[in-house]
Design a protein around this motif. Structure first.
Motif: not given
Length: 370
Positions: A107-129
């Motif tokens: 939804t960024g103004e001026g972006s050539s991809l505005s209105g498209s669906y984009t891929y980004r990273l939400k979670y990426a973690y290592a967990q030590f139990n």
């Protein structure tokens, strides 16, 4: 003669042995089993793939839209709010991991991809139990991970697919950030403490300075064994960060939640302090959120939520949000969770300078998770 004599000799012996065997059987436990062999800890690597999808059809009655012809119209559209691909697993009983790409609309103004669906990273973690040294569910995490308050309250609220929780929706906190954290779980189901250092600029922004956010959440379950009150928890959360050096950003939340077979409910108070530059004055704000999701009959639930926010205590501007809905949660099929929600949302922006438009919308939301 020999056979008869042998029989006379063996008969008393057999009777004595039979008596001994009977006594031994009576003395032994009736369902005695061989002692189990000690279990070998399972270190087998594993991986699981799942998905979370938020879908909706929304009609916005206020404000109206203006089309390219200059005519007024009522905006309405089908949306995919979120589409997560969850990859979780473990390398051993000590090390686990999660990777979750987030597919969202640009939804960024001026972006050539505005209105498209984009891929980004939400979670990426290592967990030590750390269960083998500390109480169960104690761990340390490193990477892009859920933040202590939003991650906690979303699990109790369960209606993130309608929209973010109060603090996240108003932009004061994020559901995910880069950092390192530690969670300690108290024995006896009395609660937990989750604390960590984070960039503070959320998962969808670059770190803009050398300041780090210290976040800590403490949750207490006062009566973990009470028939009706074991689902009650009291939580305090504090976030100390800075926009730049000597320009603080602070968030404090105090909340009470209740979970029961017939209803989930919560109430939390938010206090904020923002100083965007070291030479600028501090701006204090406050707000609260109250919600409940009563179970009506099997599968059917209500959703009632009211938010109130005063962004600046020194001026009159105030925003109130009311959400009403009814949902059907489909019967569980293994690890699959799915629900359909019909809801109405009203946002009243009062006395803002400059003025802000009120909002009214009706929607059908759907959750698919497995």
């Amino acid at each position: 003669m020999i056979t008869r004599s042998l029989f006379r000799l063996m008969l008393p012996t057999a009777l004595v042995l039979g008596h001994i065997a009977t006594e031994a059987a009576q003395a032994a436990p009736q369902n005695a089993q061989p002692a189990p062999a000690p279990k070998t800890p399972d270190d087998t690597p594993s991986i699981r793939i799942g998905t979370t999808i938020f879908l909706d059809y929304t009609v916005q009655t206020t404000p109206k839209g203006i089309d390219a012809n200059g005519d007024e119209f009522t905006p309405n559209q089908f949306n995919v709010q979120r589409a997560y691909l969850n990859v979780t697993g473990r390398l051993s009983r000590l090390i686990a991991f999660r990777v979750t790409p987030d597919i969202a609309r640009e939804t960024g103004e001026g972006s050539s991809l505005s209105g498209s669906y984009t891929y980004r990273l939400k979670y990426a973690y290592a967990q030590f139990n750390l269960d083998q040294w500390m109480p169960s569910a104690t761990y340390a995490r490193f990477g892009v991970q859920p933040t202590p308050w939003v991650g906690f309250i979303e699990d109790v609220y369960r209606y993130r697919f309608q929209g973010p929780t109060f603090e996240d929706r108003e932009g004061f906190l994020s559901s995910s950030d880069f950092g390192a954290s530690f969670r300690y779980n108290f024995g006896g189901n009395y609660g937990d403490v989750h604390t960590g250092f984070y960039n503070g600029d959320n998962y969808n922004r670059l770190e803009s300075n050398d300041q780090k956010a210290l976040m800590i959440r403490g949750t207490v379950r006062p009566l973990p064994n009470h028939t009706y009150l074991k689902g009650m928890r009291v939580t305090g959360f504090y976030d100390h960060d800075a926009y730049v050096k000597s320009a603080e950003r602070r968030r404090t939340v105090v909340g009470v939640t209740y979970e029961h077979a017939r209803v989930n409910a919560g109430a939390n108070y938010l206090a904020t302090t923002d100083q965007t530059r070291s030479a600028a004055a501090e701006v204090d704000g406050n707000g609260f959120s109250i919600w409940a999701t009563p179970k009506i009959v099997t599968g059917w639930e209500g959703l009632v939520r009211f938010d109130s926010l005063t962004p600046n205590d020194d001026v009159d501007g105030r925003r109130r949000r009311t959400i009403l809905g009814i949902a059907y949660w489909f019967p569980l099929q293994g690890s699959v969770t799915s629900a359909l929600l019909f809801d109405f949302e009203d946002v009243d922006n009062d006395a803002f300078v400059p003025s802000r438009t009120d909002e009214r919308r009706f929607a059908v939301h759907m959750l698919v998770n497995f």
